[in-house]
Motif scaffolding. Structure first.
Motif, mmCIF file in Angstrom:
data_model
loop_
_atom_site.group_PDB
_atom_site.id
_atom_site.type_symbol
_atom_site.label_atom_id
_atom_site.label_comp_id
_atom_site.label_asym_id
_atom_site.label_seq_id
_atom_site.Cartn_x
_atom_site.Cartn_y
_atom_site.Cartn_z
ATOM 1 N N TRP A 22 0.805 -1.134 0.124
ATOM 2 C CA TRP A 22 0.009 0.128 -0.144
ATOM 3 C C TRP A 22 0.771 1.186 -0.062
ATOM 4 O O TRP A 22 0.379 2.304 -0.639
ATOM 5 C CB TRP A 22 -0.868 0.190 1.193
ATOM 6 C CG TRP A 22 -1.988 -0.779 1.110
ATOM 7 C CD1 TRP A 22 -2.483 -1.826 0.206
ATOM 8 C CD2 TRP A 22 -3.314 -0.644 1.762
ATOM 9 N NE1 TRP A 22 -3.463 -2.187 0.289
ATOM 10 C CE2 TRP A 22 -4.293 -1.454 1.018
ATOM 11 C CE3 TRP A 22 -3.872 0.028 2.885
ATOM 12 C CZ2 TRP A 22 -5.603 -1.765 1.711
ATOM 13 C CZ3 TRP A 22 -5.058 -0.012 3.365
ATOM 14 C CH2 TRP A 22 -6.018 -0.888 2.772
ATOM 15 N N SER A 35 2.551 1.589 -3.652
ATOM 16 C CA SER A 35 1.603 1.867 -4.608
ATOM 17 C C SER A 35 0.930 3.309 -4.415
ATOM 18 O O SER A 35 0.413 4.015 -5.308
ATOM 19 C CB SER A 35 0.233 0.903 -4.554
ATOM 20 O OG SER A 35 -0.587 1.436 -3.450
ATOM 21 N N THR A 41 -1.231 4.094 -1.799
ATOM 22 C CA THR A 41 -2.569 4.142 -1.507
ATOM 23 C C THR A 41 -2.658 5.023 0.066
ATOM 24 O O THR A 41 -3.145 5.756 0.138
ATOM 25 C CB THR A 41 -2.956 2.713 -1.242
ATOM 26 O OG1 THR A 41 -3.036 2.165 -2.666
ATOM 27 C CG2 THR A 41 -4.314 2.522 -0.360
ATOM 28 N N THR A 68 -1.759 8.740 -0.545
ATOM 29 C CA THR A 68 -3.131 9.322 -0.824
ATOM 30 C C THR A 68 -3.927 9.593 0.466
ATOM 31 O O THR A 68 -4.619 10.762 0.290
ATOM 32 C CB THR A 68 -3.687 8.500 -1.995
ATOM 33 O OG1 THR A 68 -2.773 8.423 -2.939
ATOM 34 C CG2 THR A 68 -5.085 8.910 -2.493
ATOM 35 N N SER A 89 -3.901 9.875 -6.314
ATOM 36 C CA SER A 89 -5.035 10.019 -6.944
ATOM 37 C C SER A 89 -6.187 9.217 -6.302
ATOM 38 O O SER A 89 -5.878 8.293 -5.391
ATOM 39 C CB SER A 89 -4.872 9.255 -8.342
ATOM 40 O OG SER A 89 -5.962 8.711 -8.847
ATOM 41 N N LEU A 145 -6.372 5.437 -6.260
ATOM 42 C CA LEU A 145 -5.758 4.781 -5.264
ATOM 43 C C LEU A 145 -6.336 4.378 -3.888
ATOM 44 O O LEU A 145 -5.816 3.791 -3.141
ATOM 45 C CB LEU A 145 -4.379 5.618 -4.980
ATOM 46 C CG LEU A 145 -3.446 5.511 -6.085
ATOM 47 C CD1 LEU A 145 -2.070 6.469 -6.094
ATOM 48 C CD2 LEU A 145 -2.837 4.174 -6.434
ATOM 49 N N ALA A 190 -3.737 -3.496 -4.722
ATOM 50 C CA ALA A 190 -2.681 -2.322 -4.657
ATOM 51 C C ALA A 190 -1.560 -2.647 -5.475
ATOM 52 O O ALA A 190 -0.792 -1.892 -6.228
ATOM 53 C CB ALA A 190 -2.420 -2.259 -3.097
ATOM 54 N N LEU A 218 -2.225 -1.773 -8.938
ATOM 55 C CA LEU A 218 -2.263 -0.457 -9.128
ATOM 56 C C LEU A 218 -1.034 0.262 -9.083
ATOM 57 O O LEU A 218 -0.474 1.444 -9.835
ATOM 58 C CB LEU A 218 -3.285 0.339 -8.209
ATOM 59 C CG LEU A 218 -4.451 0.247 -8.250
ATOM 60 C CD1 LEU A 218 -5.405 0.619 -7.059
ATOM 61 C CD2 LEU A 218 -5.291 0.542 -9.525
ATOM 62 N N ALA A 219 0.258 -0.189 -8.235
ATOM 63 C CA ALA A 219 1.233 0.403 -7.957
ATOM 64 C C ALA A 219 2.268 0.669 -9.193
ATOM 65 O O ALA A 219 2.503 1.874 -9.344
ATOM 66 C CB ALA A 219 2.274 -0.652 -7.182
ATOM 67 N N PHE A 243 0.281 3.648 -11.323
ATOM 68 C CA PHE A 243 0.195 4.939 -11.045
ATOM 69 C C PHE A 243 1.580 5.528 -10.543
ATOM 70 O O PHE A 243 1.916 6.616 -10.383
ATOM 71 C CB PHE A 243 -0.766 4.987 -9.670
ATOM 72 C CG PHE A 243 -2.275 5.297 -10.076
ATOM 73 C CD1 PHE A 243 -2.787 6.321 -10.360
ATOM 74 C CD2 PHE A 243 -2.785 3.876 -10.172
ATOM 75 C CE1 PHE A 243 -3.983 6.515 -10.994
ATOM 76 C CE2 PHE A 243 -4.307 3.869 -10.644
ATOM 77 C CZ PHE A 243 -5.103 5.008 -11.199
ATOM 78 N N GLN A 244 2.571 4.544 -10.111
ATOM 79 C CA GLN A 244 3.891 5.019 -9.585
ATOM 80 C C GLN A 244 4.945 4.808 -10.549
ATOM 81 O O GLN A 244 6.114 4.399 -10.460
ATOM 82 C CB GLN A 244 4.209 4.420 -8.319
ATOM 83 C CG GLN A 244 3.187 4.624 -7.099
ATOM 84 C CD GLN A 244 2.663 6.169 -7.036
ATOM 85 O OE1 GLN A 244 3.339 7.050 -7.150
ATOM 86 N NE2 GLN A 244 1.421 6.424 -6.505
#
Length: 492
Positions: free
Chosen positions: A92, A95, A97, A100, A243, A246, A274, A277-278, A281-282
């Motif tokens: 988390w 990513s 998360t 955020t 974002s 996230l 997560a 998404l990692a 987004f990263q």
């Protein structure tokens, strides 16, 4: 005589059982308060005393060994959950998360409502990270500075920080105490969190109203300096891609709770979402190794595996962020896992040799109602925080002490786990010589005598739970099917 010709173990006298507990209390108190050591080895010395007493009572070593294994087995699901939670925290963080969640929490800050905003910010941070200490040592420090700029007294500011930090520590599925309490009681973490909601929200709302009323009367919005908040937010934006998307992983976990999905697959889904998404987004984030050397830019599958095992390592120009976000991972959860194993060894021997039953019978013979059981549990947790000054112990030991008594009265284990968290987790901060009290004084620079009167959430939480128990709100009974499962040692 038994079939093998060995003498049957003797039933312990009350003084013998109390001796084992007294030995544990003395060793824990001296180890933690005098020598400043972690509680693991003092707890193990307590196991040795319990085993010696069990041997004296006529139990064979093989049977004592089985008692310890049985005790550990009862906590095995929670041990697995702790391991997965550790992995999830690392992913988390990687990513974005958790950053955020913290970023949007900081945006809530409004000088006119500084104190309730402080409660909310620390709540979000603690819910996101699962650590009250991490929240107080980072967000708490920044908010203490802002409170000074607002002209707020240090007591109320520290009290608001504690309220948010301990609310998150109590309610976050990422928190080790939130996982330990149901493990000791005999239920799962999702059932535990859902049952805690009513009493915790009541205490939380009372706290927000209190700080909101006080804050409005003492606000001086024109003098506020929010430079520290701006620095934190800029540090988050410079390091992570922030974002709202996230926030999907925590929403997945919340949905899993709502759909009554078992804890392990529910938390695993939060971990997997997560991980997906990692890298998306990263893709431009610098990734650092354990020695804070730059490895490369952009998250890879290997980084996800590493973060799940070793945690995330943050390297920014903002020291508070580095301290808060360099955490997580399976290995960082090992201390809590080992503490659980050792405590369950103690509980297993005390339970299997009959020592625990003798003590509980002595206490519960004066307790006739469910409310009385909850009162006895909360009092034991508070006394544990005083005499064995370590938050974990105030959950682990009373949890094993009362689990069988609750089961015999047909009370659902979530009733016990709620009482453990309502008193054990939050009152640790109110004891100056408790590890939590000492940490707060050292970190926030405010003694327990100063912040104590303002730690509203911490001292009204056990009161609210007890009052609501009187009206039956925080009391739940098992169905016949649940009672059968509990008698078999299964989680309900």
């Amino acid at each position: 005589m038994t079939k093998s010709g060995n003498t049957q173990p003797r039933k312990p006298a009350l003084w013998q059982a109390l001796f084992s507990f007294a030995a544990l209390i003395v060793v824990m108190s001296v180890g933690i308060a005098v020598f400043k050591v972690d509680p693991h080895i003092p707890m193990f010395i307590g196991v040795i005393f319990a085993c010696c007493m069990a041997l004296w009572l006529g139990n064979s070593w093989n049977s004592i060994e089985q008692m310890m294994i049985s005790g550990i087995t009862k906590a095995m699901q929670s041990i697995l959950i702790l391991a997965i939670v550790g992995m999830m925290i690392g992913v988390w963080l990687l990513s974005g998360t958790i950053p955020t969640m913290i970023y949007f929490g900081l945006k809530l800050l409004s000088p006119a409502v500084f104190l309730p905003a402080t409660v909310l910010i620390c709540s979000i941070t603690s819910l996101a990270t699962g650590t009250s200490w991490g929240t107080m040592g980072t967000m708490g420090l920044a908010l203490m500075g802002i409170g000074h700029g607002l002209g707020m007294p240090v007591g109320p500011t520290a009290g608001a920080i504690l309220a948010g930090a301990y609310f998150g520590d109590k309610m976050s599925p990422l928190s080790d105490t939130t996982n330990l309490a149901p493990a000791m009681a005999g239920t799962d973490v999702f059932t535990h969190v859902k049952f805690m909601l009513k009493s915790t929200i009541v205490a939380y709302v009372i706290t927000l109203v209190f700080f909101g009323t006080y804050g409005i009367r003492h606000s001086s919005a024109g003098n506020v300096d929010t430079s520290q908040v701006t620095e934190l937010m800029d540090g988050l934006k410079d390091t992570f891609h922030i974002s709202p998307l996230l926030l999907i992983p925590p929403l997945v976990v919340i949905l899993a709770i709502a759909l009554k999905m078992p804890a392990i697959p529910g938390i695993t889904l939060g971990l997997v979402s997560a991980a997906v998404l990692a890298p998306i987004f990263q893709s431009g984030m610098p990734v650092y190794g354990e020695d804070l050397t730059l490895l490369h830019t952009g998250v890879t599958f290997g980084d996800i595996l590493t973060a799940a095992r070793n945690g995330f390592f943050c390297n920014t120009d903002v020291k508070a962020l580095n301290s808060l976000l360099s955490t997580g991972g399976l290995m960082n959860m090992s201390s809590s896992i080992l503490m659980t194993i050792i405590a369950m060894m103690f509980g297993g021997v005390m339970e299997g040799s009959g020592q625990l039953e003798v003590i509980i019978n002595a206490i519960t013979k004066f307790v006739k109602s469910a409310t009385g059981m909850i009162a006895a549990t909360e009092l034991t947790c508070i006394l544990s925080n005083v005499v064995m000054p370590e938050q974990y112990i105030s959950i682990l030991v009373p949890g094993r002490m009362y689990a069988s008594a609750y089961r015999k009265k047909g009370l659902h284990p979530k009733t016990l786990s709620n009482a453990l968290e309502s008193a054990g987790t939050v009152t640790s901060a109110l004891v100056p010589w408790n590890t939590c009290g000492m940490f707060i004084a050292a970190t926030l620079g405010v003694s327990a005598s100063v912040y104590g009167p303002w730690a509203v959430f911490n001292y009204i939480m056990p009161i609210v739970t007890l009052v609501m128990a009187f009206f039956g709100v925080t009391v739940a009974y098992m169905t016949p099917e649940e009672q059968a499962k509990a008698d078999q040692g299964e989680l309900v």
